[in-house]
Write a protein that holds these residues in place. Structure first.
Motif, short mmCIF file in Angstrom:
data_model
loop_
_atom_site.label_atom_id
_atom_site.label_comp_id
_atom_site.label_asym_id
_atom_site.label_seq_id
_atom_site.Cartn_x
_atom_site.Cartn_y
_atom_site.Cartn_z
N SER A 4 0.83 -1.21 0.00
CA SER A 4 0.00 0.00 0.00
C SER A 4 0.86 1.26 0.00
N THR A 5 1.94 1.26 0.78
CA THR A 5 2.83 2.42 0.84
C THR A 5 3.49 2.68 -0.52
N ALA A 6 3.96 1.60 -1.16
CA ALA A 6 4.59 1.76 -2.48
C ALA A 6 3.61 2.30 -3.51
N GLN A 7 2.38 1.77 -3.51
CA GLN A 7 1.38 2.24 -4.47
C GLN A 7 1.03 3.71 -4.22
N GLN A 34 9.24 7.40 -14.79
CA GLN A 34 9.01 6.14 -15.49
C GLN A 34 9.77 5.00 -14.85
N VAL A 35 11.02 5.25 -14.51
CA VAL A 35 11.83 4.21 -13.87
C VAL A 35 11.22 3.81 -12.53
N ARG A 36 10.78 4.81 -11.74
CA ARG A 36 10.20 4.51 -10.44
C ARG A 36 8.89 3.72 -10.58
N VAL A 37 8.06 4.08 -11.55
CA VAL A 37 6.80 3.37 -11.74
C VAL A 37 7.06 1.91 -12.12
N VAL A 50 8.20 0.05 -9.02
CA VAL A 50 7.08 -0.25 -8.12
C VAL A 50 6.22 -1.37 -8.69
N SER A 51 6.08 -1.44 -10.01
CA SER A 51 5.35 -2.55 -10.61
C SER A 51 6.03 -3.88 -10.29
N GLU A 52 7.36 -3.88 -10.33
CA GLU A 52 8.11 -5.08 -9.97
C GLU A 52 7.96 -5.39 -8.48
N GLU A 53 7.98 -4.35 -7.64
CA GLU A 53 7.77 -4.55 -6.20
C GLU A 53 6.38 -5.12 -5.92
N SER A 69 -0.72 2.00 -15.22
CA SER A 69 -0.02 3.26 -14.98
C SER A 69 1.28 3.32 -15.77
N VAL A 70 1.92 2.16 -15.94
CA VAL A 70 3.16 2.11 -16.72
C VAL A 70 2.92 2.58 -18.15
N MET A 71 1.85 2.09 -18.78
CA MET A 71 1.56 2.48 -20.15
C MET A 71 1.18 3.95 -20.24
#
Length: 242
Positions: free
Chosen positions: A46-49, A102-105, A108-111, A167-169
């Protein structure tokens, strides 16, 4: 000490017999430890999102403000003199912030994938404690790729709409437009023709989008190729001929 610790019941065929020395208190303690870890993973997810959604909001606000600023500067300068340099500086700043976002998103997708796999594994440990709960879970108790897909989408298989609506796209499209504008503006500032600027901008935007999509796909496959699941999703039963 419960009956579990004093009487050993025969195990069904193909299953390991339960440990006769394991008490209900030990099982309860294990369930509490698993639940604590489960809640910790949920909180971290939840914190990462929340953090990445804030980053996306900040970036989109900067893009909106930057484009409005370019328009105001163009009106103030008559789109001449120092306007080209100012527009390039603003677009370069937006491209840099967009790249970092973009890199951070994508991280977070990987996390998020990591948290889902970890919670699937914990769910499998719940099933080990009480096999009857397996039929209650809609999310998967298997920590392999098929289990991940089931947890992300209970009711139907994941399709291309998941990617298009992610969100990545969204960030890839916005950043590709910013990079395209930067490349096209650079061509115009260098004295190039307008049609060449449009072509260069489109090419730069598509190259940016293709690069990040390839990077994400490679990272996704690398993660699964190096992950060793604790339990794998059983194969689906063959279709009935009746």
């Amino acid at each position: 000490m419960s009956d579990r610790s004093s009487l050993e019941e025969p195990a069904p065929d193909g299953q390991a017999a339960p440990d006769p020395m394991e008490s209900d208190a030990a099982l309860s303690r294990r369930a509490q430890l698993l639940a604590t870890e489960h809640w910790g993973l949920l909180a971290a997810r939840s914190t990462a999102q929340s953090e990445v959604l804030t980053r996306i909001t900040i970036f989109l606000t900067l893009v909106s403000a930057g484009l409005v600023t370019i328009g105001l500067l163009g009106q103030a300068s008559g789109f001449g003199d120092w306007f080209g340099s100012a527009a390039l500086a603003i677009l370069a700043f937006l491209a840099l912030i967009g790249f970092m976002t973009q890199v951070r998103v994508m991280n977070v997708s990987e996390e998020d994938l990591m948290y889902v796999v970890a919670m699937n594994r914990i769910r499998g440990a719940y099933v080990d404690i009480d096999p009857q709960v397996a039929d209650v879970f809609l999310a998967s108790p298997y920590d392999d790729e098929a289990g991940m897909k089931r947890t992300y989408s209970f009711l139907r298989p994941r399709g291309v709409s998941i990617l298009l609506g992610s969100s990545v796209m969204l960030l890839i499209v916005v950043n590709a437009c910013v990079v395209g504008l930067l490349a096209g503006s650079a061509v115009v500032a260098a004295g190039g023709r307008f049609d060449v600027a449009i072509g260069g901008g489109v090419f730069a935007g598509l190259l940016f989008a293709a690069g990040f999509m390839t990077f994400g796909g490679i990272g996704f496959r690398w993660a699964w190729n190096h992950h060793v699941p604790r339990r794998s999703t059983p194969p689906a039963p063959p279709p009935s001929l009746r």
